[in-house]
Structures are given as structure tokens and as C-alpha cells.
Design a protein around this motif. Structure first.
Motif, PDB file in Angstrom:
ATOM      1  N   LEU A  28      -6.320  -3.956 -14.195  1.00 21.45           N
ATOM      2  CA  LEU A  28      -7.036  -3.775 -12.932  1.00 21.45           C
ATOM      3  C   LEU A  28      -6.541  -4.753 -11.871  1.00 21.45           C
ATOM      4  N   VAL A  29      -6.328  -6.017 -12.274  1.00 16.95           N
ATOM      5  CA  VAL A  29      -5.866  -7.033 -11.319  1.00 16.95           C
ATOM      6  C   VAL A  29      -4.475  -6.680 -10.801  1.00 16.95           C
ATOM      7  N   THR A  30      -3.560  -6.311 -11.706  1.00 20.85           N
ATOM      8  CA  THR A  30      -2.201  -5.953 -11.273  1.00 20.85           C
ATOM      9  C   THR A  30      -2.208  -4.684 -10.419  1.00 20.85           C
ATOM     10  N   SER A  31      -3.118  -3.761 -10.728  1.00 17.07           N
ATOM     11  CA  SER A  31      -3.227  -2.546  -9.897  1.00 17.07           C
ATOM     12  C   SER A  31      -3.649  -2.910  -8.483  1.00 17.07           C
ATOM     13  N   MET A  32      -4.586  -3.842  -8.369  1.00 13.39           N
ATOM     14  CA  MET A  32      -5.026  -4.272  -7.031  1.00 13.39           C
ATOM     15  C   MET A  32      -3.908  -4.998  -6.288  1.00 13.39           C
ATOM     16  N   LEU A  33      -3.137  -5.816  -7.013  1.00 15.57           N
ATOM     17  CA  LEU A  33      -2.018  -6.512  -6.370  1.00 15.57           C
ATOM     18  C   LEU A  33      -0.998  -5.525  -5.821  1.00 15.57           C
ATOM     19  N   GLY A  34      -0.844  -4.396  -6.514  1.00 15.82           N
ATOM     20  CA  GLY A  34       0.114  -3.383  -6.063  1.00 15.82           C
ATOM     21  C   GLY A  34      -0.284  -2.703  -4.772  1.00 15.82           C
ATOM     22  N   THR A  35      -1.526  -2.925  -4.319  1.00 15.25           N
ATOM     23  CA  THR A  35      -1.980  -2.286  -3.076  1.00 15.25           C
ATOM     24  C   THR A  35      -1.940  -3.231  -1.879  1.00 15.25           C
ATOM     25  N   ILE A  36      -1.515  -4.483  -2.077  1.00 10.73           N
ATOM     26  CA  ILE A  36      -1.502  -5.438  -0.969  1.00 10.73           C
ATOM     27  C   ILE A  36      -0.551  -4.972   0.132  1.00 10.73           C
ATOM     28  N   TYR A  37       0.670  -4.589  -0.254  1.00  9.14           N
ATOM     29  CA  TYR A  37       1.651  -4.056   0.688  1.00  9.14           C
ATOM     30  C   TYR A  37       2.064  -2.664   0.214  1.00  9.14           C
ATOM     31  N   PRO A  38       2.638  -1.845   1.104  1.00  4.02           N
ATOM     32  CA  PRO A  38       3.070  -0.497   0.697  1.00  4.02           C
ATOM     33  C   PRO A  38       4.089  -0.561  -0.438  1.00  4.02           C
ATOM     34  N   GLN A  39       3.994   0.416  -1.349  1.00  2.52           N
ATOM     35  CA  GLN A  39       4.961   0.524  -2.432  1.00  2.52           C
ATOM     36  C   GLN A  39       6.267   1.130  -1.905  1.00  2.52           C
ATOM     37  N   GLU A  40       7.359   0.829  -2.569  1.00  2.00           N
ATOM     38  CA  GLU A  40       8.674   1.338  -2.155  1.00  2.00           C
ATOM     39  C   GLU A  40       8.697   2.862  -2.105  1.00  2.00           C
ATOM     40  N   SER A  41       7.963   3.509  -3.015  1.00  2.00           N
ATOM     41  CA  SER A  41       7.994   4.974  -3.115  1.00  2.00           C
ATOM     42  C   SER A  41       7.251   5.665  -1.987  1.00  2.00           C
ATOM     43  N   SER A  42       6.561   4.904  -1.127  1.00  2.00           N
ATOM     44  CA  SER A  42       5.740   5.524  -0.090  1.00  2.00           C
ATOM     45  C   SER A  42       6.465   5.674   1.244  1.00  2.00           C
ATOM     46  N   PHE A  43       7.744   5.315   1.318  1.00  2.00           N
ATOM     47  CA  PHE A  43       8.463   5.374   2.590  1.00  2.00           C
ATOM     48  C   PHE A  43       9.314   6.627   2.674  1.00  2.00           C
ATOM     49  N   ILE A  44       9.451   7.136   3.895  1.00  3.75           N
ATOM     50  CA  ILE A  44      10.212   8.370   4.118  1.00  3.75           C
ATOM     51  C   ILE A  44      11.709   8.093   4.077  1.00  3.75           C
ATOM     52  N   ASN A  45      12.151   7.090   4.818  1.00  2.15           N
ATOM     53  CA  ASN A  45      13.583   6.826   4.948  1.00  2.15           C
ATOM     54  C   ASN A  45      14.059   5.821   3.922  1.00  2.15           C
ATOM     55  N   ASN A  46      15.336   5.885   3.643  1.00  2.00           N
ATOM     56  CA  ASN A  46      15.934   4.885   2.755  1.00  2.00           C
ATOM     57  C   ASN A  46      15.953   3.527   3.455  1.00  2.00           C
ATOM     58  N   PHE A  47      15.740   2.495   2.697  1.00  2.00           N
ATOM     59  CA  PHE A  47      15.779   1.151   3.264  1.00  2.00           C
ATOM     60  C   PHE A  47      16.065   0.179   2.132  1.00  2.00           C
ATOM     61  N   ASN A  48      16.475  -1.021   2.529  1.00  2.00           N
ATOM     62  CA  ASN A  48      16.733  -2.057   1.540  1.00  2.00           C
ATOM     63  C   ASN A  48      15.444  -2.855   1.343  1.00  2.00           C
ATOM     64  N   PRO A  49      14.748  -2.663   0.214  1.00  2.00           N
ATOM     65  CA  PRO A  49      13.453  -3.335   0.042  1.00  2.00           C
ATOM     66  C   PRO A  49      13.560  -4.845   0.066  1.00  2.00           C
ATOM     67  N   ALA A  50      14.697  -5.389  -0.391  1.00  2.00           N
ATOM     68  CA  ALA A  50      14.857  -6.845  -0.391  1.00  2.00           C
ATOM     69  C   ALA A  50      14.804  -7.410   1.023  1.00  2.00           C
ATOM     70  N   VAL A  51      15.261  -6.617   1.981  1.00  2.00           N
ATOM     71  CA  VAL A  51      15.238  -7.046   3.385  1.00  2.00           C
ATOM     72  C   VAL A  51      13.929  -6.645   4.056  1.00  2.00           C
ATOM     73  N   TYR A  52      13.450  -5.442   3.744  1.00  2.00           N
ATOM     74  CA  TYR A  52      12.275  -4.898   4.424  1.00  2.00           C
ATOM     75  C   TYR A  52      11.040  -5.782   4.249  1.00  2.00           C
ATOM     76  N   TYR A  53      10.722  -6.157   3.011  1.00  2.00           N
ATOM     77  CA  TYR A  53       9.480  -6.890   2.769  1.00  2.00           C
ATOM     78  C   TYR A  53       9.503  -8.275   3.415  1.00  2.00           C
ATOM     79  N   GLU A  54      10.669  -8.902   3.410  1.00  2.00           N
ATOM     80  CA  GLU A  54      10.751 -10.230   4.029  1.00  2.00           C
ATOM     81  C   GLU A  54      10.646 -10.121   5.541  1.00  2.00           C
ATOM     82  N   GLU A  55      11.331  -9.116   6.128  1.00  2.00           N
ATOM     83  CA  GLU A  55      11.293  -8.958   7.583  1.00  2.00           C
ATOM     84  C   GLU A  55       9.905  -8.523   8.069  1.00  2.00           C
ATOM     85  N   SER A  56       9.219  -7.685   7.279  1.00  2.00           N
ATOM     86  CA  SER A  56       7.936  -7.135   7.715  1.00  2.00           C
ATOM     87  C   SER A  56       6.773  -8.079   7.444  1.00  2.00           C
ATOM     88  N   TYR A  57       6.819  -8.806   6.328  1.00  2.67           N
ATOM     89  CA  TYR A  57       5.654  -9.598   5.920  1.00  2.67           C
ATOM     90  C   TYR A  57       5.964 -11.072   5.691  1.00  2.67           C
TER      91      TYR A  57
END
Length: 554
Positions: free
Chosen positions: A79-108
Motif C-alpha cells: 500500500l505504501v509503495t502504491s501511494m508513492l507511485g502516485t506522487i508524480y506521473p508514471q512514465e506510461s501515462s505520457f503521450i509522447n516519447n521522452f527521456n525520463p531521466a531528464v524529464y523528472y529532474e527538469e519538471s520536479y
């Protein structure tokens, strides 16, 4: 862990190690001194495998997963890990391709970088989350087997004439002297219990009355439902069982739905906006969509599938007006309206090959932005498509790359052969949408060839733009029916265990002495009321509270 000797009961029944109450007569086996405390009736005192005195390695694994405490820990961690997974959007929820290593740092910022490094950006597909689900499922199976089998044995081996200590050490007890004939009294009392829904079994002056035994299986049916639910979730990792992705379809285009044999065409995208008088004052002057829909046609590929050199042969399957919450549905495939873009998008061009020195036009050819033909013959020249980039850019090594799959800054690299050119062909890069930042690449790559030949569009009539682009959410989930089955069993088990109680009454008459004991897994007030009501019909009125033997007050 109980330390119990493997001794035969005085009734002659051989009990397994770990048995608390004789499986036959109910006599307590692990007490050396007389006690008046109510008996522990969990599983009717039958031995469980997890109570083995000298466990082997397999038993230790069994004991680990049979522990309710371990099961609770696993559920809490999940349950705790499931809640942690909702803090930021999951990689699978985006329409366009992007580099997640760059996206999460730049966005958050730093928290986003840590979030990505911990693997929380793909929580629900991670090996450790799936392992937690497998461990919970294993715990449910072993917990159930460790308890349901002993309980089944106990309930199917119930002896009618129970040991006197067993009867008098129940939580509900009645003891009295009988003046009437014992067998007649027992028979009459049994009839009163039958009126209350009990199944009555007699053995001379002994009686066993029982009702709602099925409720004891409620928790285990609930476990079966949860196990089916977990299996259905894990089945989503099977190829073809689950998909949650997005497809971009410009007006008039037919695109392949990746991972399926299907193609989708958007014949027309329509959007309606609210008028100003329909909007509150704070929103007036803004474009707010009232309705947007896609007139879609679904195809399946029948031949030339996956062959980039040939056009796929498509067969129409279904037409549907896709609007929000009204998807196109076909054999488990669901296409939901997700978003739209009204920015004109370049679909195709009809360029002409010119001689720059004489201005002579050698001919034209069709060049769609996607799935362009690999070979063109224009006058005396042949053009072979070597590479194309939808959003042209240069990487850190100075090599061409694309930043996306959308034709934002498309580039086509041809190898041109013909009079006055190298027989092996000379490279030419063509930008349908000229931009200063990429013009230098054209000059460098084309070199001297650019002095002789030029590919260009002669007039806007040779440019095809799509008026709108629709974004659709593609979903396939073959596990859903099994999720519903699991939910049904889980709810059925909850209802069985919550709204009914397993009630049992034992009595025996010895030399005119009546001993009565009763047990239920819940609702002791109702249990005592049943005993007292039947006694009242026999001429003995007693306060139900006086039947309590120091146990649960209900």
C-alpha cells in the motif's frame, strides 16, 4: 509454538501433534491441571502444519507465509509503495516519447530525480512491486491452506456426545438437574432449536445443534477472490493481455496502432466550443471545448504487415464516432478520445526536382511525412530515401537524430543518381519546412550537389496540411473479466462471514444432570438468546446474561 506430546485421547482417538482439543470428543489435551477458563476454539483445536515442533526448510518457508503478521506487513508495504507511485506521473501515462531521466529532474527538481532513481516512475511495472504481489498471493494461499484444511477436518468429524469438560468450558454454559425423562427432554429441546433454523443431531441423551456452518468458509472464499484478483493483475504482464498507450492520428491519416494488427483512420475530427453567453464571466473569451469527436475507422492488416517496402492490405472492421466516455470497442480493444490539437500539421508535400543552373524542372513526386516511398524516379534521376527525421536535430556527437515522431521539422536524406553524378549516388538532404537552425546541415551534407540540383515545393497548392490532430488512448485489458470474478468471490466471502454466524449447541444428560455448552464465532448475545429462548419453551426461564461463562460478553 506449542509443545504438545503425541498422545492418544481417552476416547481412543489418535490425534496429530499440535492438536489442542481431541478431534473426536473435544477433551483438552495440553493441560495438566484442571482449569475452568473457556476453551480456545479456533479451528476447534485441530493441529496445523505451521505448528510443527521440528520444522524442515520447507516448513520454515510455510511458517513464514502462513503468518498473519507477515501478511499484514506485506499488505502495508504494498500500500505504501502504491501511494508513492502516485506522487508524480508514471512514465506510461505520457503521450509522447521522452527521456525520463531528464524529464523528472527538469519538471520536479531534485525530488523528481530521486523519484526516478528509486524506480518509482514505473512502480507498477517494476520487478519489486510484482514480487510483493506474488508474496501477498503466496501468503493468502498458504494462510488459507494452513487453516481451512484443519477446520474442514474438525467440522466433518464432529462427535455428538462431547466430553463433559469440553461442554462446561464453552463461553455459553447451562447446567441443571432434570426431573423429566432425559431422552424425551432432549428430543423436545431439539424441536425448539429446529424452529430457530438449527440442524439437530442426537445420540441418545446427547445432542448437537448447528446452523450457518457455511459462514465459516466466508473468509476463505474471500481469500479465493483476492487470489483471483492478484492473478488477474499479474496476468497483465503476459504479452497481448494489457495495453495502455496513446496514438496520434492527423485528420485523413491512417496509422498503425503499435503492438496490435490494427490500423486506425481519422476521417474527420470535429470540435465544438462554448459560446461566450454559455460561459461564466471568468471564462468569457476563452475557447472551451463543449464536444470533440473523431469519426474513426478501424482496420486490420491482412497482408504485407510489417513490410516497410510494401503498402499493407487493410480490411475494414468497424466505424465509430469516438467521443469522451464513448470509445470505439472491438474484441477487447478500446479507443478513448483523450485530447486534440488544432494546429495545422504537415501531412505531405509534392516537391519538384530542379536544375539550379538552367531552371529546368525534371519532374515531381509525392512525399508523405510518414511512410514515404523508398524509391523515386524523376526525369533522368533516381532518388533513394536513405533516412528521414521527423524533428531533425544533431546530437552531442554532431550526428543527425530526431527529437520526436511528429513532423515538426522533418528532414529527408536521399541518395541521388543520374547524369553527371557519382554512380554510387550522392547524398542530398531535403527540408520541407525550412528553418535557419537546420539550413547549415543542408549546405554541409549536400555540398556540390546543391549547386546542380534542388528539391523544392513550387507553390502552396503542393503542400497538404491536416486541419486537426486527435489523440486517442488505446486500451486492451483481457484481465478485467477475471478481476470482476475475483471481486465477486471476495464480496461473497465478506457477506458470508459478516452477516451470518456459525452457532453450535452441545448438550448431554448423565444421571439426570444436564450439561449444555454453546459456541459461536461472533454475536454472543444472539447465541445466548437462542439457548435461553429454547429453554423458556421447555419451561425454564433464564436471563441470557446468566448463561455467560466469563467469556465474551457480546
Amino acid at each position: 509454538m506449542l509443545n504438545i506430546k503425541n498422545t492418544k485421547c481417552e476416547c481412543g482417538h489418535q490425534n496429530a501433534v499440535g492438536t489442542v482439543l481431541c478431534e473426536s470428543c473435544g477433551k483438552p489435551l495440553n493441560e495438566t491441571e484442571k482449569s475452568n477458563e473457556p476453551l480456545e476454539m479456533r479451528y476447534d483445536g485441530v493441529a496445523r502444519r505451521s505448528q510443527k515442533k521440528n520444522p524442515n526448510p520447507i516448513d520454515r518457508v510455510w511458517n513464514f507465509f502462513s503468518s498473519v503478521k507477515i501478511a499484514i506487513y506485506l499488505i502495508v508495504i504494498t500500500l505504501v509503495t502504491s501511494m508513492l507511485g502516485t506522487i508524480y506521473p508514471q512514465e506510461s501515462s505520457f503521450i509522447n516519447n521522452f527521456n525520463p531521466a531528464v524529464y523528472y529532474e527538469e519538471s520536479y527538481g531534485l525530488p523528481g530525480k530521486i523519484y526516478y532513481l528509486l524506480g518509482l516512475s514505473h512502480t507498477y511495472e517494476s520487478w519489486w512491486f510484482i514480487t510483493l504481489l506474488v508474496m501477498i498471493g503466496t501468503s493468502l494461499v498458504i494462510c488459507s491452506l494452513d487453516r481451512v484444511l484443519p477446520l474442514y477436518r474438525a467440522l466433518n468429524k464432529q462427535q455428538i456426545r462431547k466430553h463433559l469438560d469440553f461442554i462446561l468450558r464453552q463461553k455459553t454454559v447451562y447446567k441443571a438437574k432434570l426431573d423429566a425423562d432425559a431422552e424425551e427432554w432432549v428430543e423436545a429441546y431439539g424441536k425448539q432449536l429446529k424452529r430457530k433454523g438449527y440442524k439437530v443431531h442426537r445420540d441418545g441423551t446427547a445432542l448437537l445443534a448447528e446452523k450457518n456452518r457455511f459462514s465459516r468458509w466466508g473468509p476463505y472464499i474471500n481469500h479465493i477472490g483476492l487470489i483471483l484478483f492478484l492473478l488477474a493483475i499479474l496476468a497483465r504482464s503476459i504479452p497481448g493481455w494489457q495495453m495502455d498507450s496513446y496514438v496520434t492520428v492527423p485528420d485523413g491519416d491512417t496509422v498503425h496502432i503499435t503492438g496490435t494488427p490494427y490500423y486506425l483512420k481519422s476521417e474527420k475530427f470535429t470540435v465544438e466550443f462554448y459560446e461566450d453567453d454559455e460561459l461564466p464571466d471568468s471564462l468569457k473569451g476563452q475557447n472551451r471545448a463543449k464536444l470533440f469527436k473523431t469519426s474513426a475507422v478501424l482496420y486490420t492488416c491482412t497482408s504485407n504487415c510489417g513490410d516497410p517496402l510494401q503498402e499493407p492490405v487493410l480490411e475494414e472492421l468497424k466505424r465509430h464516432e469516438i467521443i469522451v466516455n464513448e470509445p470505439l470497442v472491438y474484441k477487447g480493444l478500446k479507443l478513448y478520445q483523450f485530447d486534440f490539437d488544432l494546429t495545422p500539421r504537415l501531412n505531405a508535400v509534392h516537391p519538384t526536382l530542379f536544375n539550379k543552373e538552367t531552371g529546368e524542372a525534371y519532374g515531381s513526386f509525392d512525399l508523405p511525412m510518414k511512410e514515404a516511398a523508398l524509391h523515386h524516379e524523376v526525369g533522368p534521376y533516381t532518388l533513394d530515401l536513405v533516412a528521414n527525421y521527423m524533428e531533425f536535430a544533431l546530437d552531442s556527437n554532431g550526428k543527425p537524430t530526431t527529437l520526436s515522431r511528429d513532423p515538426i521539422a522533418p528532414a529527408f536524406v536521399f541518395s541521388i543518381k543520374g547524369p553527371g553524378l557519382d554512380p554510387e549516388g550522392e547524398p542530398y538532404i531535403y527540408f520541407p519546412m525550412q528553418k535557419d537552425k537546420v539550413r547549415f546541415a543542408q549546405d554541409v551534407i549536400n555540398g556540390k550537389l546543391a549547386e546542380k540540383l534542388e528539391i523544392r515545393v513550387d507553390g502552396m497548392e503542393n503542400v497538404n496540411f491536416s486541419e486537426a490532430t486527435t489523440f486517442l488512448n488505446v486500451r486492451i485489458d483481457k484481465a478485467v473479466p477475471y478481476l470482476w470474478i475475483g471481486a465477486f468471490f471476495s464480496m461473497l466471502g465478506l457477506l458470508m462471514g459478516s452477516y451470518w454466524q456459525h452457532r453450535r449447541i452441545w448438550l448431554r444428560v448423565d444421571d439426570g444432570e444436564l450439561a449444555l455448552g454453546a459456541h459461536t464465532n461472533k454475536n454472543w448475545y444472539g447465541m445466548r438468546a437462542d439457548v435461553a429462548a429454547a429453554l423458556k419453551q421447555m419451561g425454564t426461564e433464564i436471563d441470557p446474561k446468566l448463561l455467560d461463562n466469563g467469556g465474551n460478553k457480546g
